[in-house]
Motif scaffolding. Structure first.
Motif, PDB file in Angstrom:
ATOM      1  N   TRP A 194       0.854  -1.185   0.000  1.00 36.45           N
ATOM      2  CA  TRP A 194       0.000   0.000   0.000  1.00 36.45           C
ATOM      3  C   TRP A 194       0.892   1.237   0.000  1.00 36.45           C
ATOM      4  O   TRP A 194       1.666   1.448   0.932  1.00 36.45           O
ATOM      5  CB  TRP A 194      -0.858  -0.028   1.260  1.00 36.45           C
ATOM      6  N   PHE A 195       0.757   2.048  -1.032  1.00 33.76           N
ATOM      7  CA  PHE A 195       1.557   3.275  -1.154  1.00 33.76           C
ATOM      8  C   PHE A 195       0.680   4.506  -0.999  1.00 33.76           C
ATOM      9  O   PHE A 195      -0.450   4.546  -1.480  1.00 33.76           O
ATOM     10  CB  PHE A 195       2.265   3.324  -2.518  1.00 33.76           C
ATOM     11  N   ASP A 196       1.214   5.502  -0.364  1.00 34.61           N
ATOM     12  CA  ASP A 196       0.529   6.777  -0.159  1.00 34.61           C
ATOM     13  C   ASP A 196       0.742   7.647  -1.394  1.00 34.61           C
ATOM     14  O   ASP A 196       1.701   8.407  -1.478  1.00 34.61           O
ATOM     15  CB  ASP A 196       1.077   7.454   1.095  1.00 34.61           C
ATOM     16  N   HIS A 197      -0.124   7.477  -2.395  1.00 40.27           N
ATOM     17  CA  HIS A 197      -0.089   8.249  -3.644  1.00 40.27           C
ATOM     18  C   HIS A 197       1.209   8.071  -4.439  1.00 40.27           C
ATOM     19  O   HIS A 197       1.563   8.928  -5.232  1.00 40.27           O
ATOM     20  CB  HIS A 197      -0.297   9.742  -3.363  1.00 40.27           C
ATOM     21  N   ALA A 198       1.938   6.972  -4.251  1.00 46.70           N
ATOM     22  CA  ALA A 198       3.230   6.827  -4.921  1.00 46.70           C
ATOM     23  C   ALA A 198       3.459   5.438  -5.511  1.00 46.70           C
ATOM     24  O   ALA A 198       4.606   5.068  -5.767  1.00 46.70           O
ATOM     25  CB  ALA A 198       4.352   7.163  -3.938  1.00 46.70           C
ATOM     26  N   ALA A 199       2.414   4.673  -5.761  1.00 44.18           N
ATOM     27  CA  ALA A 199       2.589   3.300  -6.253  1.00 44.18           C
ATOM     28  C   ALA A 199       3.296   3.263  -7.605  1.00 44.18           C
ATOM     29  O   ALA A 199       4.239   2.505  -7.803  1.00 44.18           O
ATOM     30  CB  ALA A 199       1.249   2.588  -6.341  1.00 44.18           C
TER      31      ALA A 199
ATOM     32  N   GLN B  54      -6.267   8.322 -11.852  1.00 45.92           N
ATOM     33  CA  GLN B  54      -4.924   7.974 -11.380  1.00 45.92           C
ATOM     34  C   GLN B  54      -4.758   6.459 -11.308  1.00 45.92           C
ATOM     35  O   GLN B  54      -5.722   5.696 -11.405  1.00 45.92           O
ATOM     36  CB  GLN B  54      -4.669   8.572  -9.992  1.00 45.92           C
ATOM     37  N   VAL B  55      -3.542   6.026 -11.109  1.00 46.55           N
ATOM     38  CA  VAL B  55      -3.252   4.598 -10.965  1.00 46.55           C
ATOM     39  C   VAL B  55      -3.955   4.061  -9.732  1.00 46.55           C
ATOM     40  O   VAL B  55      -3.933   4.686  -8.664  1.00 46.55           O
ATOM     41  CB  VAL B  55      -1.730   4.365 -10.861  1.00 46.55           C
ATOM     42  N   LEU B  56      -4.596   2.910  -9.872  1.00 48.45           N
ATOM     43  CA  LEU B  56      -5.228   2.209  -8.748  1.00 48.45           C
ATOM     44  C   LEU B  56      -4.302   1.114  -8.231  1.00 48.45           C
ATOM     45  O   LEU B  56      -3.940   1.095  -7.065  1.00 48.45           O
ATOM     46  CB  LEU B  56      -6.566   1.611  -9.190  1.00 48.45           C
ATOM     47  N   THR B  57      -3.905   0.211  -9.122  1.00 47.74           N
ATOM     48  CA  THR B  57      -2.964  -0.858  -8.759  1.00 47.74           C
ATOM     49  C   THR B  57      -1.955  -1.067  -9.881  1.00 47.74           C
ATOM     50  O   THR B  57      -2.245  -0.811 -11.048  1.00 47.74           O
ATOM     51  CB  THR B  57      -3.679  -2.208  -8.503  1.00 47.74           C
ATOM     52  N   VAL B  58      -0.790  -1.558  -9.490  1.00 50.09           N
ATOM     53  CA  VAL B  58       0.232  -1.950 -10.454  1.00 50.09           C
ATOM     54  C   VAL B  58       0.681  -3.348 -10.063  1.00 50.09           C
ATOM     55  O   VAL B  58       1.168  -3.561  -8.951  1.00 50.09           O
ATOM     56  CB  VAL B  58       1.452  -0.995 -10.453  1.00 50.09           C
TER      57      VAL B  58
ATOM     58  N   THR C   2       1.784  -6.710  -5.920  1.00 50.11           N
ATOM     59  CA  THR C   2       0.789  -5.741  -6.342  1.00 50.11           C
ATOM     60  C   THR C   2       1.000  -4.481  -5.515  1.00 50.11           C
ATOM     61  O   THR C   2       1.059  -4.543  -4.280  1.00 50.11           O
ATOM     62  CB  THR C   2      -0.647  -6.260  -6.138  1.00 50.11           C
ATOM     63  N   ALA C   3       1.137  -3.357  -6.185  1.00 50.09           N
ATOM     64  CA  ALA C   3       1.249  -2.061  -5.523  1.00 50.09           C
ATOM     65  C   ALA C   3      -0.121  -1.391  -5.582  1.00 50.09           C
ATOM     66  O   ALA C   3      -0.730  -1.304  -6.646  1.00 50.09           O
ATOM     67  CB  ALA C   3       2.294  -1.193  -6.212  1.00 50.09           C
ATOM     68  N   ILE C   4      -0.601  -0.939  -4.438  1.00 51.08           N
ATOM     69  CA  ILE C   4      -1.896  -0.280  -4.338  1.00 51.08           C
ATOM     70  C   ILE C   4      -1.651   1.209  -4.142  1.00 51.08           C
ATOM     71  O   ILE C   4      -0.874   1.607  -3.272  1.00 51.08           O
ATOM     72  CB  ILE C   4      -2.704  -0.842  -3.149  1.00 51.08           C
ATOM     73  N   ASN C   5      -2.288   2.011  -4.962  1.00 52.41           N
ATOM     74  CA  ASN C   5      -2.135   3.461  -4.881  1.00 52.41           C
ATOM     75  C   ASN C   5      -3.330   4.024  -4.121  1.00 52.41           C
ATOM     76  O   ASN C   5      -4.448   4.020  -4.623  1.00 52.41           O
ATOM     77  CB  ASN C   5      -2.074   4.061  -6.284  1.00 52.41           C
ATOM     78  N   ALA C   6      -3.102   4.485  -2.899  1.00 57.15           N
ATOM     79  CA  ALA C   6      -4.193   4.993  -2.086  1.00 57.15           C
ATOM     80  C   ALA C   6      -3.649   6.057  -1.136  1.00 57.15           C
ATOM     81  O   ALA C   6      -2.636   6.682  -1.435  1.00 57.15           O
ATOM     82  CB  ALA C   6      -4.868   3.852  -1.343  1.00 57.15           C
ATOM     83  N   GLY C   7      -4.271   6.213  -0.004  1.00 61.50           N
ATOM     84  CA  GLY C   7      -3.890   7.264   0.936  1.00 61.50           C
ATOM     85  C   GLY C   7      -2.906   6.799   1.988  1.00 61.50           C
ATOM     86  O   GLY C   7      -2.232   5.786   1.838  1.00 61.50           O
TER      87      GLY C   7
END
Length: 110
Positions: A9-14, A51-55, A65-70
Motif C-alpha cells: 500500500w503506497f501513499d499516492h506513490a505506487a 490515477q493509478v489504482l494498482t500496479v 501488487t502495488a496499491i495506490n491509495a492514501g
C-alpha cells in the motif's frame, strides 16, 4: 502451484515506486496497471479519478501488487523483503549487490 502475492500500500506513490523497482532490479517487469475510473467515484475517492489504482509487477519472477491509495496503512518495520545474492550460484553476485545498492536512495537504506 499457488503463490503468495504481497500487496504493498503506497501513499499516492505506487506508480513511482514500481517504476523505480523495475528500473533497478534485473529481471523485473510491470505486468498490469489499472486506473481509478474517471466518473462515479465515491466522494472519498474523487481526488483519485484517472490515477493509478494498482500496479502488478514482478521482481525475479516474484509477483507483487502495488496499491495506490492514501496514508491509512503506512509501511512499518514489520514489513521486510530480502533479496539474496549468492556467490555460490553467481560469481558476480557481489558486483550486482553493489550496483543495486548504489541505485537505492540514501534515505531509504536501513
Amino acid at each position: 502451484m499457488q503463490k503468495i502475492v504481497p500487496c504493498l500500500w503506497f501513499d499516492h506513490a505506487a506508480e513511482e515506486a514500481v517504476t523505480f523497482y523495475t528500473s533497478v532490479f534485473p529481471d523485473a517487469r510491470i505486468v498490469n496497471l489499472m486506473r481509478y475510473p474517471t466518473e462515479d467515484l465515491p466522494d472519498f475517492q474523487k481526488d483519485y479519478a484517472g490515477q493509478v489504482l494498482t500496479v502488478e509487477f514482478e521482481l525475479a519472477g516474484q509477483p507483487f501488487t502495488a496499491i495506490n491509495a492514501g496514508s491509512e496503512f503506512p509501511f512499518t518495520p514489520a514489513i521486510s523483503f530480502f533479496v539474496g545474492f549468492d556467490t555460490g550460484k553467481d560469481p558476480r553476485a557481489r558486483e550486482q549487490l553493489d550496483a543495486l545498492w548504489g541505485h537505492w536512495p540514501t534515505a531509504a537504506r536501513c
